[in-house]
Design an enzyme around this catalytic site. Structure first.
Site, short mmCIF file in Angstrom:
data_model
loop_
_atom_site.label_atom_id
_atom_site.label_comp_id
_atom_site.label_asym_id
_atom_site.label_seq_id
_atom_site.Cartn_x
_atom_site.Cartn_y
_atom_site.Cartn_z
N PRO A 129 39.02 42.41 47.16
CA PRO A 129 39.78 41.23 47.61
C PRO A 129 39.62 40.93 49.10
CG PRO A 129 41.16 42.66 46.24
CD PRO A 129 39.90 43.42 46.53
N ASN B 44 35.50 37.63 40.06
CA ASN B 44 36.46 38.42 40.84
C ASN B 44 37.22 37.52 41.82
OD1 ASN B 44 36.62 41.24 40.13
ND2 ASN B 44 34.45 41.37 40.66
N ASP C 174 32.05 36.99 35.81
CA ASP C 174 33.22 37.65 36.38
C ASP C 174 33.11 37.38 37.87
OD1 ASP C 174 35.07 39.29 37.56
OD2 ASP C 174 34.47 41.13 36.52
#
Length: 550
Positions: free
Chosen positions: A360, A407, A405
């Site tokens: 993140p 994220n 994906d």
């Protein structure tokens, strides 16, 4: 499991009482710790309504039982039941998964409910002074005995054999009965590579249910049950692609393409077997392979760094990859008995699959990886659609499906970029790092174009799962959110329907702290959509050439 910082409660139990003046001024009281003492024999039922409590001191009383309602105190991190007369514990105590300290010293406990194994966040478990059975004591007294005991109880906790409830099919649009079209289904699924499925990350899952030999059966069952025409998988281990996925799907009429992450190139043959990557499978009855491509993000970052230290130190060091296949569509377009205009031309379809960096803290890297991938796909499509002597074709000339994906959450710069056609070059996700000089290389305008403050891609994309159709695609204890996507080019494709979410009530009733779970083989839920492909050139009806659909 990543551990959040935990500060034990202050043993001095300091408190202050508001003055009359503070009360008169509207100051709010706040208390999340409670102590009950005085040789208490039973507890008021109203205690279980205090769901805000994080600390509960019940030691030095005469309690002989704790009711199942203890599970209602779902915010508890500290529970002291020492020095009571407890002979048993409710199984529901295992549902208080927020607990970090559980003190049960000096009671009359002979056995423990196996449900305590669910308390995977526990850092302290006090059991001294109890007449526990030797098998429990033996484990508990070993080095790292608390963890071994909890793991033993979790691994031996019986699991109800009930089947997962069926996920609902959500119809979004009926198939076009007038214009020619081809329906096809697309699946996107992060299968959770074996080497990432550790007890440290997924402490709430029994070790046997994390084991690849167990999980792979559920993963293949899900893939087979979805029966998609195109299957995009992330976190596929190299060895498993060749020994499991490709053989099993080839038997069912699929061909496939796979590439591992870039690190595999510098590894030994033995090591590279366990490197994960991305795979695309397609049903050979409907499609044939025209081209296949691997996009290595670290190589593109190095070639386009333009002196940017951030590009070299943050983007180039990540070895994520994307793959794409250019397919020829076999199925004839049909609709009201019509054939598409220019039917002698091959109908091509681009399918891409990627897995972006996970951290993140690296929103800039995710966004730039997405830009690099889409820029490469644009070049592949333009080259495939080009004709000698003709101008450079539009990037939307070949229909395009992107599975990934990412994220990244729906409010991220990555999703904004894909959905809106671009983002500002000073977007907050770039973290004010110096990327401006190299970002233009990935924009529609190109390196020599006129700077306009935006990085654009030229595709017209839409997500198949719009309007919060899935509340989450990744479901762990620490994180629940949408990070997996299927995008399609809206100039040629419509979405007819999608596979909806698992019943949230079932998740709640079964106390699913996170996935994987004995009934759920990955920490991601698969996405499945039915799309409708229209030809780019529409036929003439009654002498009138039909206009573009958009």
């Amino acid at each position: 499991m990543p551990k959040e910082k935990y500060d034990p409660p202050d043993p001095r139990r300091i408190y202050t009482i508001m003055s009359a003046e503070e009360v008169a001024n509207g100051k709010k009281s706040r208390w999340d710790e409670l102590e009950i003492s005085g040789r208490v024999r039973s507890l008021s039922m109203s205690l279980w309504s205090l769901t805000h409590l994080t600390v509960l001191h019940l030691s030095d009383n005469n309690l002989s039982r704790i009711p199942p309602d203890i599970a209602k105190l779902h915010n508890l991190v500290y529970l002291d039941l020492s020095s009571n007369k407890l002979r048993s514990l409710p199984a529901e105590l295992g549902n208080v998964v927020s607990l970090r300290e559980l003190l049960l010293n000096n009671n009359l406990l002979r056995v423990l409910p196996f449900e305590l194994g669910r308390l995977f966040r526990l850092q302290t478990l006090g059991l001294k002074g109890n007449p526990l059975s030797q098998d429990i004591l033996g484990l508990y007294q070993e080095p790292d005995g608390m963890r071994k005991l909890l793991n033993y109880m979790l691994d031996n906790l019986s699991v109800h054999p009930e089947q997962l409830p069926q996920r609902p099919w959500i119809t979004l649009k009926e198939r076009d009965q007038i214009l020619p079209s081809v329906p096809f289904t697309v699946m996107c699924f992060n299968v959770l590579c074996d080497k990432y499925a550790t007890r440290q990350l997924y402490g709430y899952c029994p070790s046997w249910a994390l084991n690849w030999e167990y999980r792979k059966k559920g993963i293949m069952e899900e893939i087979v049950s979805c029966d998609a025409d195109i299957i995009s998988l992330q976190e596929v281990e190299t060895e498993q692609y060749y020994t499991l996925f490709m053989p099993a799907l080839k038997e069912r009429g699929y061909d496939g393409f796979f590439s591992p992450k870039s690190r595999a190139k510098i590894m030994s043959d033995q090591e590279k077997k366990h490197v994960d990557g991305c795979a695309i499978f397609f049903r050979t009855e409907k499609f044939s392979l025209v081209q296949k491509h691997t996009v290595e993000f670290n190589q593109i970052a190095m070639a386009n760094s333009e002196g940017s230290e951030a590009m070299l130190n943050r983007v180039m060091t990540k070895d994520n990859i994307g793959v794409s296949v250019l397919l020829e569509v076999h199925t004839d377009f049909s609709g009201a008995g019509m054939k598409p205009h220019h039917s002698s031309e091959k109908q091509l379809l681009m399918v891409a699959n990627a897995h972006m960096h996970w951290d993140p803290e690296y929103s800039d890297v995710k966004l730039i990886q997405t830009m690099m991938f889409v820029s490469e796909l644009k070049s592949i499509i333009e080259k495939a659609a080009s004709r000698p002597g003709s101008p450079t074709p539009d990037s939307n000339s070949i229909p395009f499906v992107l599975c990934a994906d990412l994220n990244s959450l729906p409010d991220s710069g990555v999703v904004e970029y894909l959905t809106n056609g671009g983002v500002a070059d000073n977007h907050k996700d770039f973290k004010e790092l110096r990327y401006n000089e190299c970002l233009t290389n990935f924009s529609c305008n190109g390196k020599n174009g006129t700077p306009d403050g935006r990085i654009t891609h030229g595709f017209q994309l839409r997500s198949a799962y719009e309007n919060n159709l899935m509340p989450y695609t990744n479901y762990t204890f620490d994180f629940k959110g949408v990070i997996d996507y299927i995008f399609y080019s809206k100039t040629h494709i419509d979405v007819l329907g999608v596979l909806g979410p698992l019943d949230p009530q079932w998740m709640m009733d079964n106390n699913i702290a996170g996935c994987p779970h004995p009934h759920i083989p990955s920490d991601h839920f698969s996405l499945l959509t039915q799309l409708e492909l229209h030809p780019p050139f529409l036929p003439v009806i009654n002498g009138v050439h039909l206009p573009s659909r958009r």
